[in-house]
Design an enzyme around this catalytic site. Structure first.
Site, PDB file in Angstrom:
ATOM      1  CE  LYS A  78      -3.880   2.083   2.607  1.00 43.85           C
ATOM      2  NZ  LYS A  78      -4.781   1.947   3.776  1.00 43.85           N
TER       3      LYS A  78
ATOM      4  CB  SER B 242      -8.015   4.019   3.057  1.00 48.65           C
ATOM      5  OG  SER B 242      -7.189   3.293   3.950  1.00 48.65           O
TER       6      SER B 242
ATOM      7  CB  SER C 157      -8.479   1.214   5.895  1.00 49.26           C
ATOM      8  OG  SER C 157      -9.090   2.480   5.914  1.00 49.26           O
TER       9      SER C 157
END
Lengths: 484, 483, 95
Positions: free
Chosen positions: A76, A151, A175
């Site tokens: 990420k 997210s 997330s």
């Protein structure tokens, strides 16, 4: 090859079925060919990945391979990667080539993993739909008109689209778990303090925790084995023994007690979702578990408390983004205040600005007690609910999300509607507890997730529960319908 | 109207740790810009603080030295404000749970009395960087080497009542932190800085007047001058019926005046909250007692001992205990000579005069405490008279490499003659050579003879350097009385 | 609690965020809605409850006072917007 899990790739590499360079090439080609329709990667580090793969193959040839040697993953874009663009999904960091590695990135490098690149995300991890990224929205591989969740939407979409077998992710209010649920994947958010936060760009420091999105619980266990453990550079990272998380995957669930919070099955939960969860629970009963109704009475306060605490922390965490030492700087600042205000005004997107402003307001003179202090008191009430519950049960289960993935743009005008999507996930972050989401069915051909909540540092049990479920169900093996 | 002055000081003392309070970067002064600013000090994205154990120990040590309550739980908070030398946009400090709680120190006033001043608290925090305004073509340059240097901010109660008291308080704090070895005390390098809160109120009134804060005063003298200037300014305004505006001011030493700071036009709202990257710091009694065991003798204890055990005057004891290095110098010499009073006279006399004349710090004095001690020993065993001792001292000042004091005395021919026979011979020679002087002495009445003997002494000492003056006097009287 | 436009401007100033005038209304609306959401907290009885800043009841670890970081100025300043002679440059700071 691209359909293989991490565990399968690890075994195949060991058996010499193919090399790390082979699978790295194939996945890079898939990203090149297909990611335009998902937008899951912000940066693809092809050259570096191939170099890492070649080095891994060389180590294997020299007889120095371990389980992770040559296995591809992606990070990420919230994790700093030395010498590689690290944007956190923001224009503010659109030129930020991190000068150091996050601890977990370093751990994967040391373990011999190959990193294919950096994954899209909501800007500074603020969002539940991956629509707030400066690098554009991410599409859900199950239905590209829908969001992948957020997210960690890039992490979920890339794994669901079989561009990478597993990805790092982070979870501040859901997330990891929500995108995993929306994309039919396995997501693990460890206990707060289980995994180092060093080099993970902070959103809300007391809630943020690094974790993983994979297809199977076994893969999640393998990744956690690499990530977990004390880091002297993170004061909040705990010195707690790290077991081999793969060692207990096959333990029997006989005697397990599962708590079902009545608040998670209220009238507001759609009958379809309730049915999926209850079916999943029935599988657990067949595996030897018993079920107990419990109550988490302060569940409804989790979202309000979160939307004070997280913005308050983020308002300070993001103050360092000031256009002075790194990152975006506005053109021709006329004075220092103009430099700060325009660099930040132009560098941050709307959702980030909203949260900074809410946090600033909540901490400002005269409001601290009514908002911040109150929220931290409520936080303790929420934690206490869980502490009481875990005196009676081993794990708590329920839906990960109220609904399957929603269409892109559906909540874009109303931040509050978006916030309510995190109703089931957010309390764990406030309490610091570990949680997982595993695929447990489809509604209208879209995957939905079962959330498993564990006691502090009880990740091994969660992974064991998840793995056992995946031995008797095949939801985790479904692929998006039109996947190339 | 008669006004009462109310002053409170906030003293920032940099702790003498090797590394920073939350990072492993060096704290050394004077390095090239930003060469001691690591990723944590720069506030790069993703970095995290870890607390330096030595900073904690030093703060606790300070707390024990001022008899303060020690916080068994201290909590770091974020103080939010934007400024280019504050790289994270907040300063990590302690708001509600400081490591050091209420304590006190005693200050000595000019009339010899002491006053107890309460210290509200001392909290740990990180220093900011520095802005440089010259040499960048109209821009400011930011150097973050200092960012993250550990500080204790020592906050006094508003109990100081004059500029002199404030200055005495600052000196005393300087003395304490340097005695403890927790701060190098170098004011010129900014190791200690002082913010002065000043207000006036009509004598007899209990509530405080509006105060101003003079920021960053960095010498004892300037603390006194800045406060005096501010008192005068405030008094002028109040006497004319005006009102004081609560504001931050700077002291301009060249003009000897304070002026309002322009950069703080926006009202600050620091939005303090507990730093989520740091956990509560918990210490127990064992920890505190272990630190207490490392406390050195402090200035007040030393002063008391000098006075009580070694018979020094109050003033000598105060001066000689005020600075750690001076006290050490004095006491080393005194112990070698086994004579505190003699050593006190010398350190207060020749040594101090020399330091003033050469503008030296005691640590830079060429004559070591050991050498002074040897000189004093030779005074005591009558090898040297006072004049000879001064000559030896001055010779060492010019060339401190002479380690053997006795050899030096010989070399300079300063060895005092105390042998009565030898002196008798010299005295007799002098008397024989000066019959007129002898005549006039014998004509002097008994009661005036003590004075009339003076010229003979001068002549004897001229004839033979290094004669013991007491022996000369005895022999002279004896020989003259015989005539 | 609803915020007025001046409050929005004040909060934006305190946050050092340039907000264009035509966006003030949208922020006013959104932030007021968020505050309405969190206002539920006011009704909760939290008397005697200690605020919880950290999820775990852990205490701070201490680091040995050792210099472990050495000069990386060139490395760190390679990503800086504007530097000269080792300094980060900004518009003149008035003192």
């Amino acid at each position: 090859m691209h359909n293989k899990t991490i565990a399968e790739i690890s075994r195949d590499l060991a058996a010499g079925v193919y090399t790390s360079v082979d699978i790295t090439r194939e996945l890079l080609a898939r990203i090149e060919q297909h990611d335009a329709q998902y937008n899951s990667f912000i940066t693809v580090t092809a050259e570096q990945a191939l170099a890492q793969a070649a080095a891994a193959d060389a180590r294997r040839a020299a007889g120095q391979a371990s389980a992770w040697t040559g296995v591809p993953i992606a990070h990420k874009d919230i994790f700093c990667t030395n010498g590689v663009l690290t944007t956190c999904g923001s224009k503010m960091l659109s030129n930020f080539v991190a000068p150091y590695d996050a601890t977990i990135v370093d751990h994967f490098n040391q373990a011999g993993a190959v990193s294919l690149g950096k994954l899209n995300m909501d800007e500074f991890a603020m969002g539940s739909s991956n629509e707030s990224s400066y690098y554009g929205p991410v599409a859900n591989p199950w239905d590209r008109s829908r969001v992948p969740g957020g997210s960690s939407g890039g992490s979920a979409a890339a794994v669901a689209a079989r561009l990478v077998p597993g990805a790092t992710a982070s979870d501040t209010g859901g997330s990891i778990r929500q995108p995993a649920a929306f994309c039919g994947l396995t997501g693990l958010k460890p206990t707060y303090g289980r995994v180092s936060r060093w080099g993970m760009i902070a959103y809300a420091s007391s809630l943020d925790q690094a974790g993983v999105i994979t297809r199977t619980a076994e893969d999640a266990a393998m990744m956690l084995n690499v990530m977990a453990g004390l880091d002297a550079k993170d004061s909040t990272c705990m010195d707690h023994p790290v077991p081999d998380y793969t060692a207990t995957l096959n333990d029997s669930l006989a005697g397990l007690t599962i708590g079902l919070p009545k608040e998670y099955f209220s009238r507001d939960l759609s009958p379809a979702m309730a049915e999926k969860v209850r079916t999943a629970i029935a599988h657990y009963e067949q595996l030897g578990a018993t079920v107990k109704d419990i109550s988490l009475p302060n569940t409804h306060l989790a979202i309000p408390a979160y939307y004070i605490i997280a913005p308050a922390e983020c308002s300070a965490n993001l103050s360092r983004m000031d256009g002075v030492r790194f990152g975006y700087r506005c053109d021709d600042p006329k004075d220092i205040n103009d430099l700060f205000k325009r660099s930040r005004g132009e560098g941050f997107g709307n959702e980030v600005k909203r949260r900074i402003m809410i946090g600033t307001y909540a901490l400002s003179a005269g409001f601290y007690d009514a908002y911040y202090n109150k929220a931290q008191q409520v936080r303790r009430l929420i934690k206490n609910d869980f502490v009481e519950a875990f005196k009676e049960v081993d794990v708590i289960m329920g839906p990960t999300t109220p609904t399957p993935a929603f269409p892109q743009g559906s909540n874009s005008d109303d931040p509050v509607a978006m916030y309510l999507e995190d109703i089931f996930t957010i309390a764990l972050n406030l309490a610091g507890l570990p949680g997982m989401s595993i695929p447990c069915g489809h509604i209208n051909q879209l995957p939905v997730g079962l959330q498993l909540i564990g006691n502090y540092f009880d990740e091994a049990r969660l992974l064991n529960c998840a793995h056992q479920f995946q031995q008797v169900t095949d939801w985790h093996q479904h692929t998006p319908h039109d996947l190339a | 109207m008669e006004w009462e002055v109310v002053i409170g000081l906030e003293i920032h003392a940099q702790l003498a740790t090797q590394s920073k309070i939350f990072s492993g970067a060096a704290t050394a002064y004077g390095a090239d810009a930003n060469t001691q600013a690591c990723a944590v000090d720069l506030g790069l994205p993703g970095v995290l603080p870890v607390f330096n154990e030595e900073a904690l120990r030093m703060a606790v040590k300070f707390g024990l030295a001022i008899d303060a309550e020690i916080g068994k739980k201290s909590v770091f908070d974020r103080k939010n404000y934007f400024y280019p030398d504050s790289p994270k946009g907040y300063q990590t400090t302690q708001l509600h749970y400081p490591t050091v709680g209420m304590g006190h120190i005693d200050i000595e006033l000019d009339d010899g009395s002491t006053r107890r001043i309460n210290v509200t608290r001392a909290h740990l925090e990180e220093d900011a960087g520095k802005s440089v305004h010259e040499g960048f073509g109209g821009l400011s340059g930011i150097d973050l080497n200092r960012a993250g240097t550990p500080l204790i901010e020592i906050v006094s109660e508003p109990e100081l009542r004059s500029a002199k008291e404030a200055s005495a308080y600052f000196r005393k704090m300087h003395s304490i932190v340097t005695y403890l070895g927790i701060c190098d005390g170098d004011l010129s390098q900014g190791s200690m800085r002082c913010d002065c809160n000043v207000s006036l109120r009509p004598k007899g009134q209990t509530e405080f007047g509006t105060r101003t804060e003079i920021k960053n005063v960095n010498s004892f003298r300037n603390v006194e001058r800045a406060i005096e200037a501010e008192i005068e300014r405030q008094m002028d305004i109040l006497e004319e019926g005006g009102r004081i505006i609560q504001e931050t001011r700077l002291y301009d030493a060249d003009k000897n005046e304070t002026r309002a700071m322009r950069s703080k036009e926006v009202a600050n709202d620091y939005r303090y909250f507990p730093c989520p990257d740091l956990l509560p710091v918990i210490i127990d009694d064992n920890y505190i007692e272990a630190v207490r065991a490392t406390l050195p003798e402090l200035p007040d204890q030393k002063r008391h001992r000098f006075q009580k055990d070694h018979g020094l005057s109050a003033i000598d004891a105060a001066v000689l205990s005020s600075q750690r290095e001076l006290a050490h110098y004095f006491e080393t010499a005194a112990q070698i000579a086994n004579d505190y009073k003699l050593a006190a006279n010398w350190v207060q006399g020749d040594v101090s005069a020399t330091l003033n004349r050469l503008e030296l710090d005691i640590t830079a004095l060429p004559v070591s405490a050991e050498q002074l001690g040897q000189i004093l020993l030779r005074i005591k065993d009558n090898t040297l008279n006072n004049g000879g001792a001064k000559e030896v001292f001055n010779a060492l000042l010019a060339d401190p490499s002479q380690t053997d004091i006795d050899a030096l005395i010989d070399q300079l021919g300063l060895k005092q003659v105390s042998d009565t026979g030898a002196i008798e011979a010299i005295v007799n020679d002098v008397l024989a050579a000066n019959p007129k002087l002898v005549e006039s002495y014998l004509a002097t009445p008994e009661d005036k003879r003590a004075k009339a003997i003076g010229p003979f002494i001068g002549l004897v000492r001229k004839a033979a350097k290094g004669v013991n003056p007491q022996v000369v006097m005895d022999v002279l009287q004896q020989q003259l009385n015989r005539l | 609690m609803a915020l007025d436009q001046n409050q929005i401007r004040d909060i934006a100033e305190l946050s050092r965020l340039q907000i264009d005038d035509d966006q003030i209304t949208a922020y006013q609306q959104n932030l007021s809605n968020i505050l309405a959401l969190v206002d539920q907290l006011a009704a909760v009885d939290t008397q005697g409850i200690e605020p919880m800043a950290h999820p775990l009841d852990a205490t701070q670890r201490l680091r040995a006072d050792v210099v472990t970081e050495h000069n990386q100025r060139e490395h760190f300043q390679a990503i800086a917007p504007h530097t000269e002679q080792g300094h980060y440059l900004v518009p003149k700071v008035v003192e």
